[in-house]
Design a protein around this motif. Structure first.
Motif, PDB file in Angstrom:
ATOM      1  N   THR A 286       0.906  -1.225  -0.108  1.00  0.00           N
ATOM      2  CA  THR A 286      -0.162  -0.143   0.139  1.00  0.00           C
ATOM      3  C   THR A 286       0.950   1.259   0.150  1.00  0.00           C
ATOM      4  O   THR A 286       1.949   1.299   0.480  1.00  0.00           O
ATOM      5  CB  THR A 286      -0.846   0.122   1.274  1.00  0.00           C
ATOM      6  OG1 THR A 286      -1.613   1.064   1.153  1.00  0.00           O
ATOM      7  CG2 THR A 286      -0.211   0.181   2.268  1.00  0.00           C
ATOM      8  N   TRP A 287       0.447   2.290  -0.787  1.00  0.00           N
ATOM      9  CA  TRP A 287       1.096   3.380  -0.892  1.00  0.00           C
ATOM     10  C   TRP A 287       0.365   4.586  -1.403  1.00  0.00           C
ATOM     11  O   TRP A 287      -0.675   4.498  -1.660  1.00  0.00           O
ATOM     12  CB  TRP A 287       2.175   3.225  -2.157  1.00  0.00           C
ATOM     13  CG  TRP A 287       3.584   3.899  -2.167  1.00  0.00           C
ATOM     14  CD1 TRP A 287       4.071   4.636  -1.166  1.00  0.00           C
ATOM     15  CD2 TRP A 287       4.623   3.525  -2.777  1.00  0.00           C
ATOM     16  NE1 TRP A 287       5.386   5.060  -1.549  1.00  0.00           N
ATOM     17  CE2 TRP A 287       5.807   4.379  -2.568  1.00  0.00           C
ATOM     18  CE3 TRP A 287       5.023   2.619  -4.094  1.00  0.00           C
ATOM     19  CZ2 TRP A 287       6.929   4.261  -3.209  1.00  0.00           C
ATOM     20  CZ3 TRP A 287       6.221   2.466  -4.707  1.00  0.00           C
ATOM     21  CH2 TRP A 287       7.323   3.545  -4.231  1.00  0.00           C
ATOM     22  N   SER A 288       1.023   5.927  -1.066  1.00  0.00           N
ATOM     23  CA  SER A 288       0.186   7.195  -1.275  1.00  0.00           C
ATOM     24  C   SER A 288       1.141   8.005  -1.995  1.00  0.00           C
ATOM     25  O   SER A 288       2.260   7.967  -2.025  1.00  0.00           O
ATOM     26  CB  SER A 288      -0.212   7.724   0.208  1.00  0.00           C
ATOM     27  OG  SER A 288      -0.695   6.881   1.004  1.00  0.00           O
ATOM     28  N   GLY A 289       0.314   8.750  -2.841  1.00  0.00           N
ATOM     29  CA  GLY A 289       1.064   9.779  -3.708  1.00  0.00           C
ATOM     30  C   GLY A 289       0.359  10.179  -4.798  1.00  0.00           C
ATOM     31  O   GLY A 289      -0.567   9.495  -5.306  1.00  0.00           O
ATOM     32  N   THR A 290       0.661  11.358  -5.673  1.00  0.00           N
ATOM     33  CA  THR A 290      -0.015  11.848  -6.821  1.00  0.00           C
ATOM     34  C   THR A 290       0.377  10.793  -7.805  1.00  0.00           C
ATOM     35  O   THR A 290      -0.202  10.577  -8.920  1.00  0.00           O
ATOM     36  CB  THR A 290       0.377  13.163  -7.037  1.00  0.00           C
ATOM     37  OG1 THR A 290       1.843  13.354  -7.064  1.00  0.00           O
ATOM     38  CG2 THR A 290      -0.248  14.391  -6.134  1.00  0.00           C
ATOM     39  N   SER A 291       1.692  10.184  -7.682  1.00  0.00           N
ATOM     40  CA  SER A 291       2.031   8.993  -8.841  1.00  0.00           C
ATOM     41  C   SER A 291       0.999   8.350  -9.075  1.00  0.00           C
ATOM     42  O   SER A 291       0.730   7.655 -10.334  1.00  0.00           O
ATOM     43  CB  SER A 291       3.093   8.506  -8.218  1.00  0.00           C
ATOM     44  OG  SER A 291       4.373   9.094  -8.320  1.00  0.00           O
ATOM     45  N   PHE A 292       0.078   7.769  -8.092  1.00  0.00           N
ATOM     46  CA  PHE A 292      -0.788   6.835  -8.057  1.00  0.00           C
ATOM     47  C   PHE A 292      -2.210   7.044  -8.543  1.00  0.00           C
ATOM     48  O   PHE A 292      -2.674   6.373  -8.924  1.00  0.00           O
ATOM     49  CB  PHE A 292      -0.944   5.802  -6.753  1.00  0.00           C
ATOM     50  CG  PHE A 292       0.604   5.495  -6.166  1.00  0.00           C
ATOM     51  CD1 PHE A 292       1.728   5.082  -7.117  1.00  0.00           C
ATOM     52  CD2 PHE A 292       1.084   5.896  -5.017  1.00  0.00           C
ATOM     53  CE1 PHE A 292       2.860   4.883  -6.956  1.00  0.00           C
ATOM     54  CE2 PHE A 292       2.408   5.810  -4.641  1.00  0.00           C
ATOM     55  CZ  PHE A 292       3.456   5.107  -5.559  1.00  0.00           C
ATOM     56  N   ALA A 293      -2.417   8.273  -8.040  1.00  0.00           N
ATOM     57  CA  ALA A 293      -3.632   9.222  -8.554  1.00  0.00           C
ATOM     58  C   ALA A 293      -3.616   9.122 -10.006  1.00  0.00           C
ATOM     59  O   ALA A 293      -4.543   9.002 -10.999  1.00  0.00           O
ATOM     60  CB  ALA A 293      -3.948  10.290  -7.956  1.00  0.00           C
TER      61      ALA A 293
END
Length: 337
Positions: A286-293
């Motif tokens: 699981t990861w967060s960031g605008t990269s994944f959006a």
């Protein structure tokens, strides 16, 4: 490679990007030139300032830029997760659906994973990305590939490794990779990286390379800067810039870039996807960031492009009066994962 900070931006010291038309005008500062795939990298004489020379050449109507450094995932401002965390296996079967849509993915490369075992596209990608598992950000491309695979079932990925294992690249590397894609342009292109420029103007050589992909919808992240300062290439007018909202899909994620230059947004918090197999990880994270959006938006466009040209999909989606708009974040693309 070495980098330096100039004007709150990072550049490769002593390097200037031009095309052939500017080589003569830049000769007096030139120590050596390397030319490939439409981009000339001038290695400047000691003491020559690439930013000052860029300004002088542009005043003459020539195309020039310092070799700006681009970065992938690192969070520059807050956010729930600056790194990936391991999770149990995520149920997902690729299924038998097939799409003629091709999604270009320029990133850290894609590692072997059960989700694309046996697919034609990974068989073509694997030789280039043999070192896609080395480095602190090495799983970035693999994570994005999983989001694209689930968001656009059946679409083929065309992967090019432009970020190193620590998630770092530069304008010359990216522009050259884009120029090489002109003969077989993808329908949708995912660029989950970027950076600032020394003068907050668009990086010219990168802009030329993106503009050459006339029928491709290019989607890029707005950056994890927590600011409205233009982040390139997302802020380019011919690129879909993507910000991140939190898990509620109601509010901007605190780390996300934002501004009038942002076109779309999608959930960026605590997404789960494919990852590397090793250490604490067993192939999932699981990861967060605008990269994944960005990957969610690119995947949504690619999935809709099964029935109409990707450019038409983007025009209909972003120009629709019915689309939900969030100020400074653009059109909300709900996650379907």
């Amino acid at each position: 490679m070495e980098m330096q900070s100039v004007g709150a931006a990072f550049i490769r010291p002593g390097q200037l990007l031009t095309d052939r038309t500017a080589l003569s005008a830049a000769r007096r500062w030139t120590q050596a030139v390397s030319e490939a795939d439409g981009v000339c990298v001038i290695h400047l004489s000691p003491g020559a300032d690439p930013c000052e020379i860029t300004a002088e050449l542009r005043e003459q109507g020539l195309r020039a830029s310092p070799n700006h450094v681009f970065r992938g995932q690192p969070l520059f401002f807050g956010g729930p997760a600056s790194r990936p965390f391991p999770v149990p296996p995520i149920p997902h079967k690729p299924g038998r659906s097939h799409s003629d849509v091709v999604v270009g993915l320029l990133d850290t490369g894609v590692a072997k994973h059960p989700w694309w075992a046996g697919t034609d596209w990974y068989g073509q990608t694997a030789p280039e990305d043999g070192d896609a598992t080395e480095g602190s950000q090495a799983g970035h491309g693999t994570f994005i590939a999983g989001l694209l695979a689930r968001q656009a079932p059946g679409a083929a990925l065309r992967v090019h490794r432009v970020l190193d294992g620590d998630g770092v690249s530069d304008e010359a590397t990216v522009a050259r990779a884009l120029f090489r894609m002109r003969e077989r342009p993808p329908h949708v292109l995912n660029l989950s990286f970027g950076g600032h420029t020394f003068d907050d103007r668009p990086p010219q050589l990168l802009g030329d390379a993106i503009a050459a992909l006339q029928d491709t919808v290019t989607v890029a992240c707005a950056g994890n800067t927590g600011s409205d300062r233009p982040f390139w290439p997302a802020a380019m007018p011919n690129v879909v810039g993507v910000a991140a909202v939190d898990a509620s899909e109601e509010r901007r994620a605190p780390y996300s870039g934002y501004g009038t230059w942002v076109d779309a947004c999608a959930r960026g918090d605590w997404l789960t996807s494919s990852f590397l197999d090793g250490g604490d990880f067993a192939g999932y994270a699981t990861w967060s960031g605008t990269s994944f959006a960005t990957a969610l938006v690119a995947g949504a466009l690619a999935d809709a492009a099964k029935s109409e040209p990707a450019k038409e999909v983007a025009r209909r989606l972003f120009d629709s009066e019915d689309a939900r708009q969030i100020p400074d974040l653009g059109v909300l693309i709900p996650a379907s994962l």
